[in-house]
Design an enzyme around this catalytic site. Structure first.
Site, mmCIF file in Angstrom:
data_model
loop_
_atom_site.group_PDB
_atom_site.id
_atom_site.type_symbol
_atom_site.label_atom_id
_atom_site.label_comp_id
_atom_site.label_asym_id
_atom_site.label_seq_id
_atom_site.Cartn_x
_atom_site.Cartn_y
_atom_site.Cartn_z
ATOM 1 C CB SER A 115 18.763 -76.444 39.229
ATOM 2 O OG SER A 115 20.038 -76.004 39.427
ATOM 3 C CB THR B 39 12.698 -75.540 39.500
ATOM 4 O OG1 THR B 39 13.809 -76.324 39.927
ATOM 5 C CG2 THR B 39 11.434 -76.331 39.764
ATOM 6 C CB THR C 157 15.931 -71.767 46.024
ATOM 7 O OG1 THR C 157 16.794 -72.613 45.262
ATOM 8 C CG2 THR C 157 16.742 -71.128 47.135
ATOM 9 N N GLY C 158 15.679 -74.790 46.926
ATOM 10 C CA GLY C 158 16.139 -75.888 47.774
ATOM 11 C C GLY C 158 15.191 -77.074 47.714
HETATM 12 N N1 GLY Z 1 12.740 -76.262 44.853
HETATM 13 C C1 GLY Z 1 12.697 -77.054 43.711
HETATM 14 C C2 GLY Z 1 12.250 -78.422 43.903
HETATM 15 O O1 GLY Z 1 12.420 -79.004 44.970
HETATM 16 O O2 GLY Z 1 11.707 -78.981 42.992
#
Ligand code: GLY
Length: 328
Positions: free
Chosen positions: A85, A205, A238-239
Protein backbone atom coordinates in the site's frame (compact mmCIF):
# COMPACT_ATOMS: atom_id res chain seq x y z
CA UNK A 1 -8.84 62.08 16.54
CA UNK A 2 -11.74 63.40 18.57
CA UNK A 3 -11.79 62.22 22.16
CA UNK A 4 -15.04 60.18 21.86
CA UNK A 5 -13.75 58.25 18.85
CA UNK A 6 -10.38 57.58 20.44
CA UNK A 7 -12.08 56.46 23.67
CA UNK A 8 -14.23 53.98 21.71
CA UNK A 9 -11.27 52.73 19.75
CA UNK A 10 -9.09 52.28 22.85
CA UNK A 11 -11.89 50.54 24.69
CA UNK A 12 -12.52 48.19 21.77
CA UNK A 13 -8.84 47.41 21.30
CA UNK A 14 -8.34 46.99 25.03
CA UNK A 15 -11.35 44.67 25.21
CA UNK A 16 -10.13 42.67 22.28
CA UNK A 17 -6.64 42.34 23.72
CA UNK A 18 -7.94 41.28 27.13
CA UNK A 19 -10.44 38.94 25.49
CA UNK A 20 -7.75 37.41 23.31
CA UNK A 21 -5.45 36.72 26.25
CA UNK A 22 -8.34 35.25 28.16
CA UNK A 23 -9.34 33.09 25.19
CA UNK A 24 -5.87 31.59 24.81
CA UNK A 25 -5.50 31.02 28.54
CA UNK A 26 -8.75 29.08 28.62
CA UNK A 27 -8.51 27.37 25.26
CA UNK A 28 -5.03 25.98 25.49
CA UNK A 29 -4.50 24.06 28.70
CA UNK A 30 -2.35 21.66 26.68
CA UNK A 31 0.32 24.33 26.63
CA UNK A 32 1.35 23.82 30.21
CA UNK A 33 5.05 23.22 30.48
CA UNK A 34 5.69 19.85 28.82
CA UNK A 35 7.67 17.06 30.44
CA UNK A 36 11.14 17.32 28.84
CA UNK A 37 11.53 13.53 29.04
CA UNK A 38 8.63 13.13 26.63
CA UNK A 39 10.96 14.18 23.77
CA UNK A 40 11.92 13.08 21.26
CA UNK A 41 8.90 11.06 20.23
CA UNK A 42 7.54 9.61 17.00
CA UNK A 43 4.18 8.04 16.19
CA UNK A 44 3.15 6.19 13.02
CA UNK A 45 0.20 4.25 11.68
CA UNK A 46 0.24 0.41 11.71
CA UNK A 47 2.27 -2.18 13.63
CA UNK A 48 4.65 -3.16 10.79
CA UNK A 49 5.90 0.43 10.85
CA UNK A 50 7.93 -0.24 14.00
CA UNK A 51 10.85 -0.31 11.55
CA UNK A 52 9.89 3.06 10.13
CA UNK A 53 9.69 4.43 13.67
CA UNK A 54 13.15 3.00 14.41
CA UNK A 55 14.59 4.78 11.36
CA UNK A 56 13.07 8.06 12.55
CA UNK A 57 14.32 7.44 16.10
CA UNK A 58 17.84 6.93 14.81
CA UNK A 59 17.81 10.62 13.83
CA UNK A 60 15.72 11.96 16.71
CA UNK A 61 17.71 10.26 19.46
CA UNK A 62 20.90 11.95 18.22
CA UNK A 63 19.29 15.36 18.49
CA UNK A 64 18.34 15.44 14.80
CA UNK A 65 15.63 17.39 13.05
CA UNK A 66 12.00 16.16 13.15
CA UNK A 67 11.57 16.81 9.42
CA UNK A 68 14.58 14.62 8.56
CA UNK A 69 13.24 11.97 10.93
CA UNK A 70 9.79 11.66 9.35
CA UNK A 71 11.28 11.66 5.85
CA UNK A 72 13.74 8.87 6.75
CA UNK A 73 11.05 7.00 8.68
CA UNK A 74 8.55 6.74 5.84
CA UNK A 75 11.34 5.82 3.40
CA UNK A 76 11.26 2.36 5.00
CA UNK A 77 7.82 1.24 3.73
CA UNK A 78 8.27 3.26 0.52
CA UNK A 79 11.23 1.05 -0.41
CA UNK A 80 9.76 -2.22 0.87
CA UNK A 81 8.25 -4.31 -1.97
CA UNK A 82 6.30 -6.40 0.57
CA UNK A 83 4.28 -3.35 1.60
CA UNK A 84 1.53 -3.34 -1.01
CA UNK A 85 0.00 0.00 0.00
CA UNK A 86 3.02 2.30 -0.08
CA UNK A 87 5.68 3.13 -2.69
CA UNK A 88 7.58 0.31 -4.45
CA UNK A 89 5.38 -2.82 -4.55
CA UNK A 90 2.20 -0.81 -4.02
CA UNK A 91 -0.85 -2.27 -5.73
CA UNK A 92 -1.56 -0.45 -9.01
CA UNK A 93 -4.69 1.22 -10.30
CA UNK A 94 -6.98 -0.80 -12.55
CA UNK A 95 -4.95 0.20 -15.63
CA UNK A 96 -1.74 -1.19 -14.12
CA UNK A 97 -0.15 2.10 -13.04
CA UNK A 98 1.41 2.49 -9.59
CA UNK A 99 0.50 6.09 -8.76
CA UNK A 100 1.80 7.57 -5.53
CA UNK A 101 0.60 10.32 -3.18
CA UNK A 102 2.60 11.94 -0.37
CA UNK A 103 2.79 15.07 1.75
CA UNK A 104 5.09 16.55 4.35
CA UNK A 105 4.91 19.49 6.80
CA UNK A 106 7.48 21.17 9.01
CA UNK A 107 7.43 23.11 12.27
CA UNK A 108 6.96 26.42 10.46
CA UNK A 109 3.72 25.22 8.93
CA UNK A 110 5.34 24.92 5.51
CA UNK A 111 4.06 22.07 3.37
CA UNK A 112 4.89 20.10 0.25
CA UNK A 113 2.92 17.49 -1.60
CA UNK A 114 2.93 15.29 -4.69
CA UNK A 115 0.10 13.34 -6.15
CA UNK A 116 -0.56 10.92 -9.02
CA UNK A 117 3.20 10.54 -9.28
CA UNK A 118 4.61 7.49 -11.10
CA UNK A 119 8.05 5.83 -11.22
CA UNK A 120 9.65 7.48 -8.19
CA UNK A 121 10.52 5.27 -5.22
CA UNK A 122 10.39 8.03 -2.59
CA UNK A 123 7.52 10.44 -3.26
CA UNK A 124 7.93 11.88 0.24
CA UNK A 125 11.33 13.28 -0.73
CA UNK A 126 9.88 14.84 -3.85
CA UNK A 127 7.17 16.41 -1.65
CA UNK A 128 9.91 17.83 0.57
CA UNK A 129 11.67 19.33 -2.46
CA UNK A 130 8.38 20.88 -3.59
CA UNK A 131 8.16 22.51 -0.15
CA UNK A 132 11.76 23.65 -0.06
CA UNK A 133 12.56 24.48 -3.67
CA UNK A 134 9.37 25.73 -5.32
CA UNK A 135 6.90 28.51 -4.58
CA UNK A 136 4.13 25.87 -4.58
CA UNK A 137 2.63 23.36 -2.16
CA UNK A 138 1.53 20.64 -4.55
CA UNK A 139 2.66 19.15 -7.86
CA UNK A 140 0.78 16.35 -9.60
CA UNK A 141 1.25 13.73 -12.31
CA UNK A 142 3.56 14.43 -15.20
CA UNK A 143 4.58 17.81 -13.74
CA UNK A 144 5.56 16.19 -10.45
CA UNK A 145 7.55 13.53 -12.33
CA UNK A 146 9.37 16.13 -14.42
CA UNK A 147 10.21 18.09 -11.29
CA UNK A 148 11.48 14.92 -9.58
CA UNK A 149 13.70 14.05 -12.55
CA UNK A 150 15.05 17.60 -12.69
CA UNK A 151 15.97 17.20 -9.00
CA UNK A 152 17.97 14.05 -9.77
CA UNK A 153 15.46 11.39 -8.70
CA UNK A 154 15.73 8.14 -10.67
CA UNK A 155 12.89 6.82 -12.85
CA UNK A 156 12.08 3.24 -11.81
CA UNK A 157 9.56 0.50 -12.40
CA UNK A 158 7.59 0.22 -9.15
CA UNK A 159 5.21 -2.54 -10.28
CA UNK A 160 6.31 -5.86 -8.75
CA UNK A 161 5.26 -9.30 -10.02
CA UNK A 162 3.16 -9.79 -6.88
CA UNK A 163 1.27 -6.56 -7.54
CA UNK A 164 0.82 -7.38 -11.26
CA UNK A 165 -0.61 -10.80 -10.35
CA UNK A 166 -2.94 -9.27 -7.79
CA UNK A 167 -4.30 -6.97 -10.49
CA UNK A 168 -4.86 -9.92 -12.85
CA UNK A 169 -6.79 -11.72 -10.10
CA UNK A 170 -8.81 -8.61 -9.34
CA UNK A 171 -9.78 -8.27 -13.01
CA UNK A 172 -11.65 -11.60 -12.86
CA UNK A 173 -14.47 -9.94 -10.91
CA UNK A 174 -13.40 -6.26 -11.09
CA UNK A 175 -15.28 -5.63 -7.86
CA UNK A 176 -14.02 -2.46 -6.22
CA UNK A 177 -14.29 -2.89 -2.48
CA UNK A 178 -11.34 -1.61 -0.43
CA UNK A 179 -10.43 -4.21 2.17
CA UNK A 180 -10.56 -3.28 5.84
CA UNK A 181 -7.15 -3.49 7.57
CA UNK A 182 -5.28 -4.81 4.50
CA UNK A 183 -2.94 -7.34 6.14
CA UNK A 184 -2.61 -4.92 9.05
CA UNK A 185 -0.98 -2.19 7.04
CA UNK A 186 -1.99 0.61 4.74
CA UNK A 187 -0.93 4.22 4.23
CA UNK A 188 1.84 5.35 6.56
CA UNK A 189 1.27 8.60 8.43
CA UNK A 190 3.96 9.75 10.85
CA UNK A 191 4.36 12.66 13.28
CA UNK A 192 7.57 13.40 15.21
CA UNK A 193 8.71 15.88 17.83
CA UNK A 194 12.45 16.37 18.15
CA UNK A 195 14.54 17.38 21.17
CA UNK A 196 14.04 21.04 20.32
CA UNK A 197 10.30 20.41 20.28
CA UNK A 198 9.93 20.98 16.57
CA UNK A 199 7.01 19.02 15.11
CA UNK A 200 6.93 17.53 11.60
CA UNK A 201 4.65 15.11 9.80
CA UNK A 202 4.69 12.92 6.69
CA UNK A 203 2.19 10.74 4.89
CA UNK A 204 2.76 8.47 1.88
CA UNK A 205 0.75 5.85 0.00
CA UNK A 206 0.07 4.08 -3.26
CA UNK A 207 -3.61 4.72 -2.55
CA UNK A 208 -6.54 2.38 -2.82
CA UNK A 209 -5.69 -0.83 -4.71
CA UNK A 210 -7.26 -1.03 -8.19
CA UNK A 211 -8.65 2.51 -7.99
CA UNK A 212 -9.71 4.32 -11.15
CA UNK A 213 -6.82 5.81 -13.10
CA UNK A 214 -6.40 9.39 -11.88
CA UNK A 215 -7.94 8.82 -8.46
CA UNK A 216 -6.32 10.76 -5.63
CA UNK A 217 -7.06 10.06 -1.98
CA UNK A 218 -6.57 11.94 1.26
CA UNK A 219 -2.86 11.29 1.74
CA UNK A 220 -1.37 14.16 -0.31
CA UNK A 221 -3.97 16.67 0.84
CA UNK A 222 -2.74 18.89 3.65
CA UNK A 223 -5.32 18.75 6.43
CA UNK A 224 -6.88 15.52 5.19
CA UNK A 225 -4.12 12.86 5.20
CA UNK A 226 -1.89 14.77 7.59
CA UNK A 227 -1.67 18.09 9.40
CA UNK A 228 0.83 19.64 11.77
CA UNK A 229 0.73 22.87 13.76
CA UNK A 230 3.78 23.45 15.92
CA UNK A 231 1.69 25.27 18.52
CA UNK A 232 -0.60 22.30 18.93
CA UNK A 233 0.55 18.92 17.55
CA UNK A 234 -0.04 16.73 14.55
CA UNK A 235 -2.32 14.05 13.14
CA UNK A 236 -2.44 11.64 10.21
CA UNK A 237 -4.92 9.23 8.72
CA UNK A 238 -5.06 5.84 7.06
CA UNK A 239 -7.85 3.91 5.39
CA UNK A 240 -10.39 4.89 2.77
CA UNK A 241 -9.32 8.35 1.71
CA UNK A 242 -12.65 9.46 0.31
CA UNK A 243 -14.17 9.60 3.80
CA UNK A 244 -11.20 11.54 5.19
CA UNK A 245 -11.24 13.97 2.25
CA UNK A 246 -14.89 14.83 2.86
CA UNK A 247 -14.26 15.61 6.51
CA UNK A 248 -10.72 17.02 6.42
CA UNK A 249 -10.00 14.57 9.23
CA UNK A 250 -6.43 15.37 10.26
CA UNK A 251 -7.17 19.08 10.43
CA UNK A 252 -10.18 18.33 12.59
CA UNK A 253 -8.05 16.27 14.99
CA UNK A 254 -5.50 19.09 15.34
CA UNK A 255 -8.19 21.72 15.82
CA UNK A 256 -9.75 19.63 18.60
CA UNK A 257 -6.34 19.40 20.29
CA UNK A 258 -6.03 23.17 19.91
CA UNK A 259 -9.13 23.45 22.11
CA UNK A 260 -7.29 21.45 24.77
CA UNK A 261 -8.77 18.05 23.93
CA UNK A 262 -6.47 15.05 24.60
CA UNK A 263 -5.08 13.46 21.36
CA UNK A 264 -6.94 10.19 22.04
CA UNK A 265 -10.25 12.00 22.37
CA UNK A 266 -9.47 14.21 19.34
CA UNK A 267 -8.94 11.09 17.18
CA UNK A 268 -12.22 9.67 18.48
CA UNK A 269 -14.08 12.86 17.58
CA UNK A 270 -12.80 12.69 13.97
CA UNK A 271 -13.78 9.01 13.61
CA UNK A 272 -17.23 9.62 15.08
CA UNK A 273 -17.77 12.56 12.72
CA UNK A 274 -17.12 10.24 9.75
CA UNK A 275 -19.41 7.50 11.06
CA UNK A 276 -22.18 9.99 11.82
CA UNK A 277 -22.04 11.52 8.35
CA UNK A 278 -21.49 8.29 6.37
CA UNK A 279 -23.00 5.46 8.45
CA UNK A 280 -23.54 3.05 5.56
CA UNK A 281 -20.09 3.48 4.00
CA UNK A 282 -18.52 3.28 7.47
CA UNK A 283 -19.82 -0.26 7.92
CA UNK A 284 -17.74 -1.37 4.95
CA UNK A 285 -14.63 0.76 5.13
CA UNK A 286 -11.87 1.49 7.59
CA UNK A 287 -10.43 4.86 8.59
CA UNK A 288 -7.93 5.33 11.40
CA UNK A 289 -6.22 8.40 12.88
CA UNK A 290 -3.08 8.90 14.90
CA UNK A 291 -2.67 12.07 16.96
CA UNK A 292 0.04 13.63 19.08
CA UNK A 293 0.02 16.93 20.91
CA UNK A 294 2.86 19.34 21.64
CA UNK A 295 3.39 17.72 25.04
CA UNK A 296 4.10 14.35 23.40
CA UNK A 297 0.80 12.83 24.52
CA UNK A 298 -0.66 10.56 21.87
CA UNK A 299 -3.62 8.47 20.79
CA UNK A 300 -5.22 6.57 17.94
CA UNK A 301 -8.69 5.47 16.96
CA UNK A 302 -10.47 3.83 14.03
CA UNK A 303 -13.91 2.99 12.71
CA UNK A 304 -13.25 -0.75 13.03
CA UNK A 305 -11.02 -2.79 15.33
CA UNK A 306 -7.79 -4.05 13.77
CA UNK A 307 -6.05 -0.70 13.35
CA UNK A 308 -2.74 -0.38 15.19
CA UNK A 309 -0.15 2.33 15.63
CA UNK A 310 3.40 2.56 16.91
CA UNK A 311 5.04 5.04 19.28
CA UNK A 312 8.78 5.38 19.98
CA UNK A 313 9.30 7.35 23.18
CA UNK A 314 11.60 7.09 26.22
CA UNK A 315 13.79 4.48 24.43
CA UNK A 316 10.85 2.18 23.81
CA UNK A 317 9.24 1.37 20.43
CA UNK A 318 5.74 0.07 21.18
CA UNK A 319 2.70 -1.19 19.27
CA UNK A 320 -0.72 0.05 20.40
CA UNK A 321 -3.90 -1.71 19.33
CA UNK A 322 -6.55 0.88 18.57
CA UNK A 323 -10.13 0.45 19.64
CA UNK A 324 -12.76 0.57 16.91
CA UNK A 325 -15.93 2.64 17.19
CA UNK A 326 -18.02 0.01 15.40
CA UNK A 327 -16.68 -2.93 17.41
CA UNK A 328 -19.24 -5.71 17.44
N1 GLY B 1 -5.61 6.68 2.65
C1 GLY B 1 -5.07 6.38 1.41
C2 GLY B 1 -5.97 6.52 0.28
O1 GLY B 1 -7.18 6.38 0.41
O2 GLY B 1 -5.51 6.79 -0.80
Amino acid sequence: MNSRRSFLQNTLLGGLAAGTADFWAKALPAFEKPDKNAFPVVIATWAPNLKANAAAWEILSKGGYALDAVEAGVHVPEADPRDTSVGYGGFPDRDGHVTLDACIMDERGMAGSVSFLEHIMHPISVARRVMEKTPHVMLVGEGALQFALSEGFKKENLLTDVARKALEEWKVTSKYKPIINVERHDTIGMVAIDMQQRIAGACTTSGAAFKMHGRVGDSPIIGAGMFVDNEVGGAASTGLGEMVLRTLGSFLVVEEMRRGVHPQKAAEIAVKRIVRKYPKQSEEAQVGFIAMDKRGRHGGYAIHPGFSFVVYQREENKVYESAGFLAK
